[in-house]
Each structure stands twice: as structure tokens, then as C-alpha cells.
Design a protein around this motif. Structure first.
Motif, PDB file in Angstrom:
ATOM      1  N   THR A 120       0.841  -1.201   0.000  1.00  0.00           N
ATOM      2  CA  THR A 120       0.000   0.000   0.000  1.00  0.00           C
ATOM      3  C   THR A 120       0.875   1.251   0.000  1.00  0.00           C
ATOM      4  O   THR A 120       0.633   2.187  -0.764  1.00  0.00           O
ATOM      5  CB  THR A 120      -0.925   0.001   1.241  1.00  0.00           C
ATOM      6  OG1 THR A 120      -1.465  -1.307   1.411  1.00  0.00           O
ATOM      7  CG2 THR A 120      -2.056   0.984   1.070  1.00  0.00           C
ATOM      8  N   MET A 169      -7.060  -0.261 -11.155  1.00  0.00           N
ATOM      9  CA  MET A 169      -8.062   0.657 -11.704  1.00  0.00           C
ATOM     10  C   MET A 169      -7.657   2.107 -11.461  1.00  0.00           C
ATOM     11  O   MET A 169      -7.903   2.962 -12.309  1.00  0.00           O
ATOM     12  CB  MET A 169      -9.440   0.323 -11.126  1.00  0.00           C
ATOM     13  CG  MET A 169      -9.962  -1.012 -11.679  1.00  0.00           C
ATOM     14  SD  MET A 169     -11.690  -1.347 -11.250  1.00  0.00           S
ATOM     15  CE  MET A 169     -11.528  -1.697  -9.494  1.00  0.00           C
ATOM     16  N   ALA A 170      -7.022   2.373 -10.325  1.00  0.00           N
ATOM     17  CA  ALA A 170      -6.562   3.743 -10.076  1.00  0.00           C
ATOM     18  C   ALA A 170      -5.433   4.111 -11.042  1.00  0.00           C
ATOM     19  O   ALA A 170      -5.378   5.224 -11.564  1.00  0.00           O
ATOM     20  CB  ALA A 170      -6.104   3.906  -8.627  1.00  0.00           C
ATOM     21  N   THR A 205      -7.185  -5.293  -7.516  1.00  0.00           N
ATOM     22  CA  THR A 205      -7.926  -4.560  -8.537  1.00  0.00           C
ATOM     23  C   THR A 205      -7.986  -3.057  -8.289  1.00  0.00           C
ATOM     24  O   THR A 205      -7.956  -2.287  -9.244  1.00  0.00           O
ATOM     25  CB  THR A 205      -9.347  -5.119  -8.622  1.00  0.00           C
ATOM     26  OG1 THR A 205      -9.824  -5.287  -7.288  1.00  0.00           O
ATOM     27  CG2 THR A 205      -9.358  -6.459  -9.324  1.00  0.00           C
ATOM     28  N   GLY A 206      -8.060  -2.646  -7.036  1.00  0.00           N
ATOM     29  CA  GLY A 206      -8.177  -1.218  -6.738  1.00  0.00           C
ATOM     30  C   GLY A 206      -7.016  -0.420  -7.296  1.00  0.00           C
ATOM     31  O   GLY A 206      -7.208   0.575  -8.003  1.00  0.00           O
ATOM     32  N   GLU A 207      -5.793  -0.868  -7.002  1.00  0.00           N
ATOM     33  CA  GLU A 207      -4.614  -0.172  -7.521  1.00  0.00           C
ATOM     34  C   GLU A 207      -4.626  -0.114  -9.051  1.00  0.00           C
ATOM     35  O   GLU A 207      -4.323   0.904  -9.637  1.00  0.00           O
ATOM     36  CB  GLU A 207      -3.312  -0.882  -7.113  1.00  0.00           C
ATOM     37  CG  GLU A 207      -2.789  -0.506  -5.767  1.00  0.00           C
ATOM     38  CD  GLU A 207      -3.238  -1.505  -4.717  1.00  0.00           C
ATOM     39  OE1 GLU A 207      -4.070  -2.380  -5.038  1.00  0.00           O
ATOM     40  OE2 GLU A 207      -2.760  -1.394  -3.579  1.00  0.00           O
ATOM     41  N   PHE A 219       2.644   1.528  -3.401  1.00  0.00           N
ATOM     42  CA  PHE A 219       1.785   2.151  -4.406  1.00  0.00           C
ATOM     43  C   PHE A 219       1.531   3.620  -4.074  1.00  0.00           C
ATOM     44  O   PHE A 219       1.402   4.445  -4.970  1.00  0.00           O
ATOM     45  CB  PHE A 219       0.469   1.373  -4.557  1.00  0.00           C
ATOM     46  CG  PHE A 219       0.590   0.173  -5.451  1.00  0.00           C
ATOM     47  CD1 PHE A 219       0.579   0.316  -6.826  1.00  0.00           C
ATOM     48  CD2 PHE A 219       0.757  -1.098  -4.923  1.00  0.00           C
ATOM     49  CE1 PHE A 219       0.718  -0.786  -7.665  1.00  0.00           C
ATOM     50  CE2 PHE A 219       0.898  -2.214  -5.739  1.00  0.00           C
ATOM     51  CZ  PHE A 219       0.874  -2.061  -7.118  1.00  0.00           C
ATOM     52  N   GLU A 235     -13.229  -4.589  -0.133  1.00  0.00           N
ATOM     53  CA  GLU A 235     -12.927  -3.722  -1.267  1.00  0.00           C
ATOM     54  C   GLU A 235     -12.439  -2.365  -0.766  1.00  0.00           C
ATOM     55  O   GLU A 235     -13.093  -1.743   0.063  1.00  0.00           O
ATOM     56  CB  GLU A 235     -14.205  -3.550  -2.085  1.00  0.00           C
ATOM     57  CG  GLU A 235     -14.013  -2.930  -3.459  1.00  0.00           C
ATOM     58  CD  GLU A 235     -15.321  -2.866  -4.235  1.00  0.00           C
ATOM     59  OE1 GLU A 235     -15.713  -3.881  -4.831  1.00  0.00           O
ATOM     60  OE2 GLU A 235     -15.944  -1.795  -4.226  1.00  0.00           O
ATOM     61  N   GLY A 236     -11.319  -1.909  -1.268  1.00  0.00           N
ATOM     62  CA  GLY A 236     -10.804  -0.595  -0.871  1.00  0.00           C
ATOM     63  C   GLY A 236      -9.894  -0.673   0.347  1.00  0.00           C
ATOM     64  O   GLY A 236      -9.145   0.246   0.615  1.00  0.00           O
ATOM     65  N   VAL A 237      -9.954  -1.772   1.081  1.00  0.00           N
ATOM     66  CA  VAL A 237      -9.034  -1.934   2.214  1.00  0.00           C
ATOM     67  C   VAL A 237      -7.951  -2.940   1.839  1.00  0.00           C
ATOM     68  O   VAL A 237      -6.782  -2.589   1.721  1.00  0.00           O
ATOM     69  CB  VAL A 237      -9.757  -2.375   3.497  1.00  0.00           C
ATOM     70  CG1 VAL A 237      -8.761  -2.590   4.629  1.00  0.00           C
ATOM     71  CG2 VAL A 237     -10.814  -1.358   3.884  1.00  0.00           C
ATOM     72  N   GLU A 238      -8.377  -4.170   1.602  1.00  0.00           N
ATOM     73  CA  GLU A 238      -7.379  -5.179   1.225  1.00  0.00           C
ATOM     74  C   GLU A 238      -7.133  -5.239  -0.277  1.00  0.00           C
ATOM     75  O   GLU A 238      -6.099  -5.736  -0.703  1.00  0.00           O
ATOM     76  CB  GLU A 238      -7.811  -6.578   1.683  1.00  0.00           C
ATOM     77  CG  GLU A 238      -7.339  -6.921   3.078  1.00  0.00           C
ATOM     78  CD  GLU A 238      -8.239  -6.314   4.116  1.00  0.00           C
ATOM     79  OE1 GLU A 238      -9.375  -5.918   3.763  1.00  0.00           O
ATOM     80  OE2 GLU A 238      -7.807  -6.178   5.275  1.00  0.00           O
ATOM     81  N   PHE A 239      -8.068  -4.806  -1.075  1.00  0.00           N
ATOM     82  CA  PHE A 239      -7.882  -4.944  -2.525  1.00  0.00           C
ATOM     83  C   PHE A 239      -8.522  -3.814  -3.286  1.00  0.00           C
ATOM     84  O   PHE A 239      -8.997  -2.862  -2.679  1.00  0.00           O
ATOM     85  CB  PHE A 239      -8.419  -6.303  -3.011  1.00  0.00           C
ATOM     86  CG  PHE A 239      -9.875  -6.532  -2.770  1.00  0.00           C
ATOM     87  CD1 PHE A 239     -10.798  -6.271  -3.764  1.00  0.00           C
ATOM     88  CD2 PHE A 239     -10.336  -6.986  -1.543  1.00  0.00           C
ATOM     89  CE1 PHE A 239     -12.155  -6.489  -3.547  1.00  0.00           C
ATOM     90  CE2 PHE A 239     -11.679  -7.212  -1.316  1.00  0.00           C
ATOM     91  CZ  PHE A 239     -12.593  -6.952  -2.318  1.00  0.00           C
TER      92      PHE A 239
END
Lengths: 212, 212
Positions: free
Chosen positions: B56, B88-89, B84-86, B59, B208-212
């Protein structure tokens, strides 16, 4: 490639087979454990410690959440002189992110205690509004621990709010060294960034993209 | 607001004056120290430890650098199921960022040691190319420590490359638990993310948004 711990020495094929077996068991054990994790809830997350990475990981979580298309709030309790990188990166998410920053920056820059107390209180009001608004999935309270440490905000007020007034589906991320015990007690996830080695010790200056 | 440590009790005004004086000295001392930090160089940065925040923060540093308009390379040595979060960002920075990911994911998912060794080597070749290309200011080797730990890559090769072949103006960020001592020895900045409290222990699942 051989493994010094394997005696007698195994062929590559035996090593691979053994590895596959070990990993299969590891995966089964892990899947079993993860199947017991069923609760979804908004977390209170604290990044503290003397090492680097507290705010960096906090912002990393912000970007991860933004990547999912979540709305995110950011409140900066201490105006860094040099957090320009994050701000410029967040500019690309201005459809999703709201940023509030407290007035005037850190105490040893302003040397004005009363103004800092007022600014801390305004920032906390803004954070509470964001957390309760129902608009944001995640709210980052960057460097909140610093103003708590100076007692510019009452730790009991902050803890009471997080315990009883934070909606269940909102994650709150709090950063800054010297997190108070009262906060750690009620947090769900606490990480201490422990400094092992720091380049300032070798005379390296803060650099664009690393420190700011 | 009063401070229990101040005896006899000071007026708000005296407290503020004392604070301003203390902060003025603190700032002077800090400015003096920072003036000695004059070296600029590409750092080898390691985020390790059992706690959250290694990738985290890695990134986070990527986004900070992207915010400055730097070109950044990302090599994922372990394919998470859920990062996936990273990704997509990072899509919003496709003018600046290049992402390489190793073939097939983590060992306990694939259970195929030889394939993982091949993938690790390919990923390392890609990382070296990025680091030496002169194109990128920062290269994140995400979870490199994991494949080093399994000896899928030779730590001596990796250390030798970072010491002698990494250009001076490139930052390399390496994440993953169990960083090898040889790597820590040559790194400029090492942080151990120490787990204080983790929500999985209370049955909370990865979110979602915390771990991934």
C-alpha cells in the motif's frame, strides 16, 4: 537450484512435487481460515510509528478505494510543506475525492498554539461531517495523531465519535506517529511503521516523489 | 485546555508563549539539521514486515511520483487475486505508468514451482530493463521479497544489480515480508510494517478498498 535443507539431495522433479504438495496444503489451510472471515464492516485503521509509510500507505488506501470508484474524503490535520505529489495525483480523481486541509500548517512552522487548536477543531468538524454524510466510503484523517498528541483535540471526544457515531459502512484511516492508547484500543487495524534504516542519516535530502 | 505537567498552572497566554518559544527552537534545530541534507540520489527502498501497508505504501509512493508527472514502472512479482483497486486507479495514469505482472500468481495458488521460477525470472528481467532504461524515475518491484524468500531468484544477483547497475537517479521500491538481510544491508530506506492489531482476528473479511 537446490535447497541446502533437503537431505538427501532431491531431483528437481522431486523438489517440485514436494513443493506442489506443500503449497496445496497451505492453500487448503488458508482457504479454510478465510472462509471463517465473513464480517464486512467499516474499519478504524491506524498507521503509526516512527518509520516512513504512515501517510504514504494511508494515501495508497485512498487511491485503492478511488480505483474502485468509491467516493473518498481526505482531511489533512497538518499542512505539510511538501505533500504536493499526492495532491497532484488526486487531481485526476476530482470527480471522487474531496480534500479539506487545516489552515496554517504544523506547529513548529506557525508557532501559534491557539491558531493551531482552532484549525485542528475545524478540521475535526470537517472530518466528522464527511464520515457521517453517507457520501464517502473511506475518510483519511491524515496526521490526526499529531494534533491528538499535542492535545489540540480531546482524545475522548474523538474515540467516542468513532465508537458510537461513525456509520458502520465507512472506513476511517488515521495516520501519524505516537497514536494514543485510547485510539489503538478501539481501532480494528493498527500498524506500527518501524524505522529500520533512513537515508537522512547518510545526508540524503528529502526528494520529489519519495518524501513529497 | 490545561496541561497537567505544568506546575504552577499557567494561564492560556503563558502556555501559548511558552509553546511558541519551544516551537521556534524546535524549528531552528530542525532547519539546521535539514540544511546538512544535501545529497540527491536514487534510493533503494524496502517495505517489509508482517503488518499491512507494505504494498500500500509502495503504491502510495508510485502515486506520489505520478503526481509529479514522473514516469513510473510497476512490476508485480506475485499476482494477487485481488489488487484490482490499484490497477483501476493506475488506469488514470496510463500516460505515465507501465505495469508488468508475472505470469500466474502466487505459489500456493499455482502449486507449480518451476513455472513460478520462470515467471519470477521473467519479471526480474522486466524490472531490470525498466530500471536501466532511463525512462522511469521510480520502479516498484511489488512482492519481490516473496520470490527472493523462496529462492526463485538469486539474492546475490539482485543485490549486485542494485549496487552496481542501477542508475543513480532511479528509485527502486521493493515490498514483501521477510526481506533478506543482504537486501537490507544495501538499502537506503527500510521500514518494517509491524502488525499491532489485525481485523481478520475478529472474523472480518478482506474488503474492497481496504485489502484490494
Amino acid at each position: 537450484m537446490t535447497d541446502a535443507n533437503d537431505k538427501p539431495e532431491l531431483s528437481e522433479e522431486e523438489l517440485n512435487a514436494r513443493h506442489a504438495d506443500k503449497m496445496r496444503k497451505k492453500k487448503a489451510a488458508r482457504d479454510k481460515i478465510m472462509a471463517t472471515k465473513t464480517i464486512e464492516k467499516g474499519l478504524v485503521i491506524v498507521n503509526t510509528g516512527k518509520g516512513k509509510g504512515k501517510s504514504t500507505a494511508g494515501f495508497g488506501m485512498v487511491f485503492r478505494s478511488l480505483g474502485h470508484g468509491h467516493k473518498v474524503g481526505v482531511v489533512q490535520f497538518v499542512k505539510g510543506r511538501i505533500e504536493t505529489g499526492e495532491r497532484m495525483a488526486l487531481d485526476r480523481f476530482d470527480d471522487l475525492v474531496t480534500i479539506k486541509r487545516m489552515g496554517e500548517g504544523f506547529t513548529w512552522e506557525t508557532q501559534d498554539r491557539q491558531r493551531d487548536i482552532d484549525a485542528a477543531n475545524q478540521a475535526w468538524e470537517a472530518a466528522k461531517d464527511m464520515i457521517q454524510s453517507g457520501e464517502y466510503r473511506l475518510v483519511l484523517c491524515d496526521e490526526l495523531n499529531i494534533v491528538l498528541r499535542y492535545d489540540y483535540l480531546d482524545i475522548d471526544d474523538v474515540v467516542a465519535f468513532l465508537k458510537t457515531e461513525k456509520p458502520d459502512d465507512v472506513h476511517v484511516v488515521i495516520t501519524g506517529r505516537n497514536a494514543k492508547d485510547e485510539l489503538i484500543d478501539i481501532a480494528d487495524l493498527v500498524t506500527d511503521m518501524t524505522q529500520v534504516k533512513h537515508p537522512f542519516r547518510s545526508g540524503v535530502k528529502p526528494q520529489e516523489g519519495v518524501e513529497f
